[in-house]
Motif scaffolding. Structure first.
Motif, PDB file in Angstrom:
ATOM      1  N   ASP A 128     -13.078  -2.454   0.927  1.00  0.00           N
ATOM      2  CA  ASP A 128     -12.209  -2.040   2.028  1.00  0.00           C
ATOM      3  C   ASP A 128     -11.315  -0.883   1.605  1.00  0.00           C
ATOM      4  O   ASP A 128     -11.151   0.100   2.335  1.00  0.00           O
ATOM      5  CB  ASP A 128     -11.339  -3.215   2.492  1.00  0.00           C
ATOM      6  N   THR A 129     -10.727  -1.005   0.414  1.00  0.00           N
ATOM      7  CA  THR A 129      -9.867   0.057  -0.100  1.00  0.00           C
ATOM      8  C   THR A 129     -10.668   1.319  -0.369  1.00  0.00           C
ATOM      9  O   THR A 129     -10.193   2.431  -0.113  1.00  0.00           O
ATOM     10  CB  THR A 129      -9.164  -0.410  -1.387  1.00  0.00           C
ATOM     11  N   ALA A 130     -11.882   1.144  -0.893  1.00  0.00           N
ATOM     12  CA  ALA A 130     -12.733   2.309  -1.158  1.00  0.00           C
ATOM     13  C   ALA A 130     -13.035   3.070   0.124  1.00  0.00           C
ATOM     14  O   ALA A 130     -13.035   4.308   0.143  1.00  0.00           O
ATOM     15  CB  ALA A 130     -14.035   1.856  -1.825  1.00  0.00           C
ATOM     16  N   LEU A 131     -13.297   2.330   1.211  1.00  0.00           N
ATOM     17  CA  LEU A 131     -13.542   2.975   2.502  1.00  0.00           C
ATOM     18  C   LEU A 131     -12.317   3.740   2.966  1.00  0.00           C
ATOM     19  O   LEU A 131     -12.421   4.884   3.439  1.00  0.00           O
ATOM     20  CB  LEU A 131     -13.932   1.908   3.530  1.00  0.00           C
ATOM     21  N   PHE A 132     -11.144   3.131   2.823  1.00  0.00           N
ATOM     22  CA  PHE A 132      -9.896   3.797   3.221  1.00  0.00           C
ATOM     23  C   PHE A 132      -9.654   5.060   2.395  1.00  0.00           C
ATOM     24  O   PHE A 132      -9.296   6.121   2.933  1.00  0.00           O
ATOM     25  CB  PHE A 132      -8.723   2.826   3.058  1.00  0.00           C
ATOM     26  N   LEU A 133      -9.830   4.961   1.066  1.00  0.00           N
ATOM     27  CA  LEU A 133      -9.616   6.125   0.202  1.00  0.00           C
ATOM     28  C   LEU A 133     -10.567   7.262   0.545  1.00  0.00           C
ATOM     29  O   LEU A 133     -10.172   8.440   0.547  1.00  0.00           O
ATOM     30  CB  LEU A 133      -9.793   5.712  -1.264  1.00  0.00           C
ATOM     31  N   SER A 134     -11.815   6.916   0.843  1.00  0.00           N
ATOM     32  CA  SER A 134     -12.802   7.939   1.164  1.00  0.00           C
ATOM     33  C   SER A 134     -12.456   8.659   2.461  1.00  0.00           C
ATOM     34  O   SER A 134     -12.442   9.889   2.512  1.00  0.00           O
ATOM     35  CB  SER A 134     -14.198   7.302   1.261  1.00  0.00           C
ATOM     36  N   LEU A 135     -12.197   7.892   3.506  1.00  0.00           N
ATOM     37  CA  LEU A 135     -11.892   8.509   4.803  1.00  0.00           C
ATOM     38  C   LEU A 135     -10.592   9.310   4.738  1.00  0.00           C
ATOM     39  O   LEU A 135     -10.502  10.410   5.306  1.00  0.00           O
ATOM     40  CB  LEU A 135     -11.811   7.437   5.884  1.00  0.00           C
ATOM     41  N   THR A 136      -9.599   8.779   4.030  1.00  0.00           N
ATOM     42  CA  THR A 136      -8.333   9.505   3.881  1.00  0.00           C
ATOM     43  C   THR A 136      -8.535  10.792   3.092  1.00  0.00           C
ATOM     44  O   THR A 136      -7.978  11.849   3.438  1.00  0.00           O
ATOM     45  CB  THR A 136      -7.287   8.620   3.187  1.00  0.00           C
ATOM     46  N   GLY A 137      -9.328  10.731   2.030  1.00  0.00           N
ATOM     47  CA  GLY A 137      -9.603  11.915   1.235  1.00  0.00           C
ATOM     48  C   GLY A 137     -10.285  13.001   2.033  1.00  0.00           C
ATOM     49  O   GLY A 137      -9.947  14.196   1.927  1.00  0.00           O
ATOM     50  N   MET A 138     -11.253  12.613   2.859  1.00  0.00           N
ATOM     51  CA  MET A 138     -11.947  13.599   3.693  1.00  0.00           C
ATOM     52  C   MET A 138     -10.968  14.287   4.647  1.00  0.00           C
ATOM     53  O   MET A 138     -10.980  15.517   4.813  1.00  0.00           O
ATOM     54  CB  MET A 138     -13.073  12.922   4.471  1.00  0.00           C
ATOM     55  N   VAL A 139     -10.092  13.490   5.268  1.00  0.00           N
ATOM     56  CA  VAL A 139      -9.111  14.055   6.205  1.00  0.00           C
ATOM     57  C   VAL A 139      -8.162  15.002   5.480  1.00  0.00           C
ATOM     58  O   VAL A 139      -7.826  16.087   5.993  1.00  0.00           O
ATOM     59  CB  VAL A 139      -8.333  12.921   6.906  1.00  0.00           C
ATOM     60  N   LEU A 140      -7.727  14.635   4.279  1.00  0.00           N
ATOM     61  CA  LEU A 140      -6.821  15.496   3.505  1.00  0.00           C
ATOM     62  C   LEU A 140      -7.478  16.835   3.156  1.00  0.00           C
ATOM     63  O   LEU A 140      -6.876  17.898   3.335  1.00  0.00           O
ATOM     64  CB  LEU A 140      -6.385  14.770   2.233  1.00  0.00           C
ATOM     65  N   VAL A 141      -8.714  16.780   2.648  1.00  0.00           N
ATOM     66  CA  VAL A 141      -9.409  18.026   2.295  1.00  0.00           C
ATOM     67  C   VAL A 141      -9.610  18.890   3.544  1.00  0.00           C
ATOM     68  O   VAL A 141      -9.399  20.108   3.509  1.00  0.00           O
ATOM     69  CB  VAL A 141     -10.769  17.725   1.631  1.00  0.00           C
ATOM     70  N   PHE A 142      -9.984  18.255   4.638  1.00  0.00           N
ATOM     71  CA  PHE A 142     -10.246  18.978   5.888  1.00  0.00           C
ATOM     72  C   PHE A 142      -8.983  19.672   6.407  1.00  0.00           C
ATOM     73  O   PHE A 142      -8.979  20.882   6.678  1.00  0.00           O
ATOM     74  CB  PHE A 142     -10.777  17.999   6.928  1.00  0.00           C
ATOM     75  N   ILE A 143      -7.889  18.928   6.511  1.00  0.00           N
ATOM     76  CA  ILE A 143      -6.657  19.483   7.090  1.00  0.00           C
ATOM     77  C   ILE A 143      -6.017  20.502   6.163  1.00  0.00           C
ATOM     78  O   ILE A 143      -5.630  21.609   6.592  1.00  0.00           O
ATOM     79  CB  ILE A 143      -5.673  18.343   7.408  1.00  0.00           C
TER      80      ILE A 143
END
Length: 631
Positions: A128-143
């Motif tokens: 669950d945490t891995a999924l959160f870290l991945s999605l958050t990381g993608m949003v950070l790199v994108f923005i």
């Protein structure tokens, strides 16, 4: 499960009271028992599946080679082609995972067990945490990339050709780029390997697999479109030792932000390690569990306290740690690993589908949550053709002219691995391998009702509103046919023709059809109660009479109707719903009947020779199949 116990539960399941009988119980390991407790839910299963796939992070690790093949256009459109192909592959695979929901399923072909992505970093992060870290990381790199980029490329930059520097012609370079992009969406099968630790795996596993493909598309495509717009020096990215870091730096123009995002990316890689351990160890455990040898029995033990296979987890960890050292050898070794991961994974996806297609889908597959119907033939045949194309291009050298340091040794590894598998099979597998136990008898018992478990077939206890038309003539009334599943128009026409065939032969040409579909008949995705309400409100096509006998004629049978609950209606039958007008409270009842019995049953009802309750005693499919349940 004991057969008697299974049959006793069917009525309760059909009524929606309990959910204890399903095809998951019909497929069990060779030892005949389930060794693992249910310790995953749908979210954690999706987390495991996507944290291994991690498309945006995976593509950042190897997009540099795709960029060398064809520039930004290939990075974007090559990924789109790759995800379309992988979606077809996963769709066919998810159907088989739904039909045979055990950890063993994909282990029919074990040649790729531990040759996927490996990131050797210590980590104890859950899925669950891995999924959160991945999605958050993608949003950070994108923005951050879009906000910090001062000068963006024009739209035409993403569409221009001629950027390839690999030496291959445009067509070959394009295919090589697509193959390289497929690495970003490998591992979507991960959910299969925890099937036995998940409630309702026949439903949840394919959901997680398909959702992980959509997540891959939603995270990877927007990110790389943004990064390609922010790229200022393509040659610097291609020649960099870490193309992802160079690309992020060009977008942000900040060493601090580049370091922060690169560290976050490293954390995402590290967070995927537990999921890799879980799935790899479960594959090794599933294989060991079905081999009758002392060493296999030793590895197949599940720790009684920790409730997971500790020995195979340690063994696979050691193997992965040694295997991952190849990453440090050279860039050629890294590219060979990515090529092997794509090819070997897809071979394991293709072989089960090919076997099912060759065996005959209708006879080899039981009822299941994901039923592709005729689309399944396309998916299964497509992946067989695709693996041929994939096998050719994945084995080609990375660039021309060919040099020793960029030579592609995938074909050598493939031949060597197959040779090893063959030797192991003849030395050990033929006499020691047992495979899972499939209770085909139970599957046949459950089949007529299994499809219906995924539908809401609950009925209100009574329905006086359906007790209509006592003062009207029904002799020319048709039975309304509704559907709770989506049927192609051709299938629906075939069904109605089948139901009306004998009736039309025995009646005049002017006679009304015995069965018809109302103007609104498709209630796929809705409940049976929605159809009850629709039938109450259905215009019964009243025509007044002046003979003093009846008030008029109606052309829809008011107190009963037919519902299609399965695309395999020839095998599973149709649902007949009726209000028992012989009881004052007007209770609603239902039962399944065989299509071949339709003419006799419906015509006797139409002529008033029997009541629906009386017909049930003769035509109830459950009674005819002799489930062992009274009534």
């Amino acid at each position: 499960m004991d057969r008697k116990e299974a049959t006793v539960s069917i009525e309760s399941i059909q009524n929606g009271e309990i959910d204890v009988l399903n095809l998951d119980d019909a497929v069990s390991p060779a030892n005949g028992k389930a060794d693992m407790p249910h310790q995953f839910n749908w979210i954690s299963t999706l987390g495991i599946s996507f944290s291994i796939t991690n498309s945006w992070a995976g593509y950042l690790s190897n997009f540099g080679q795709t960029l060398a093949y064809g520039g930004p256009r290939l990075v974007i459109f090559g990924f789109i082609c790759a995800i379309l192909v992988q979606f077809i592959v996963v769709l066919g695979l998810s159907e088989l995972a739904s039909a045979f929901p055990v950890c063993y399923f994909e282990s029919l072909v074990k040649i790729r067990c531990l040759c996927g992505r490996v990131y050797v970093c210590p980590s104890m992060v859950d899925s669950d945490t891995a999924l959160f870290l991945s999605l958050t990381g993608m949003v950070l790199v994108f923005i951050i990339s879009l906000v910090m980029c001062k000068q963006k490329q024009p739209a035409s930059f993403l569409l221009q050709s001629g950027y390839g520097i690999s030496g291959w012609n445009d067509g070959t370079a394009w295919m090589l780029g697509v193959m390289n992009a497929m690495y970003a969406i490998t591992g979507t099968d991960a959910a299969i390997h925890i099937s036995e630790e998940l409630p309702q795996p026949g439903k949840r596993v394919p959901q997680a697999m398909i959702m992980s493909v959509f997540l891959s598309l939603a995270t990877c495509l927007p990110l790389f479109i943004a990064l390609m717009f922010c790229m200022s020096d393509m040659n610097a990215v291609v020649s960099s030792a870490l193309p992802s870091m160079e690309l992020i730096y060009q977008a942000t123009q900040s060493k601090g932000l580049t370091t922060f995002l690169s560290v976050w990316l490293l954390v995402v890689y590290a967070a995927s390690i537990p999921s890799q351990w879980v799935t790899s160890s479960r594959m090794a455990w599933a294989l060991a569990r079905d081999i009758d040898s002392p060493s296999a029995r030793y590895l197949a033990q599940v720790d009684a306290k920790l409730k997971f296979p500790v020995r195979t987890t340690v063994a696979t960890f050691i193997f992965i740690a040694v295997y991952s050292l190849l990453y440090l050898v050279s860039s050629g070794a890294f590219n060979m690993i990515t090529n092997c991961a794509v090819l070997f994974l897809n071979i394991t996806y293709v072989v089960p589908q090919g076997l099912i297609l060759a065996s005959g889908r209708s006879g080899a597959l039981p009822c299941r949550y994901v039923n592709l119907g005729f689309l399944g033939y396309f998916c299964n045949a497509f992946v067989i053709l695709w693996i041929i194309v994939l096998g050719v291009f994945v084995c080609l050298p990375l660039e021309l002219p060919v040099k020793a340091e960029v030579m592609n040794y995938t074909s050598v590894v493939l031949v060597g691995l197959f040779a090893l598998v063959i030797v192991l099979w003849y030395r050990l597998g033929r006499r020691a391998f047992q495979g899972p136990r499939i209770d085909w008898e139970m599957m046949q018992i459950i089949s007529p009702t299994m499809t219906n478990l995924n539908l809401n077939l609950t009925l209100p206890p009574t329905c006086p509103a359906l007790h209509q038309g006592d003062d009207t003539n029904w002799s020319e009334a048709s039975f309304a046919l509704y559907t709770l599943v989506s049927l192609p128009p051709s299938d629906l026409l075939t069904l109605t023709n089948t139901l009306n065939h004998e009736w039309k032969q025995s009646m005049t040409s002017e006679a009304m059809s015995l069965v018809r579909t109302p103007a609104l008949y498709n209630y796929a995705g809705q409940s049976l109660q929605a159809i009850v309400q629709a039938h109450i409100e259905l215009d019964k096509e009243f025509v007044a009479r002046d003979d003093g006998i009846k008030r008029g004629d109606i052309h829809w049978f008011p107190t009963a109707f037919i519902v299609v609950t399965s695309r395999d209606w020839k095998e599973n039958g149709l649902l007949f719903v009726y209000v028992d007008t012989g009881v004052e409270e007007c209770p609603l009842e239902k039962y399944w009947f065989a299509v071949e019995d339709a003419y006799v049953m419906l015509s006797t009802l139409s002529f008033g020779e029997f009541t629906p309750a009386q017909c049930r005693a003769f035509f109830d499919l459950e009674t005819k199949v002799e489930y062992g349940v009274e009534g």
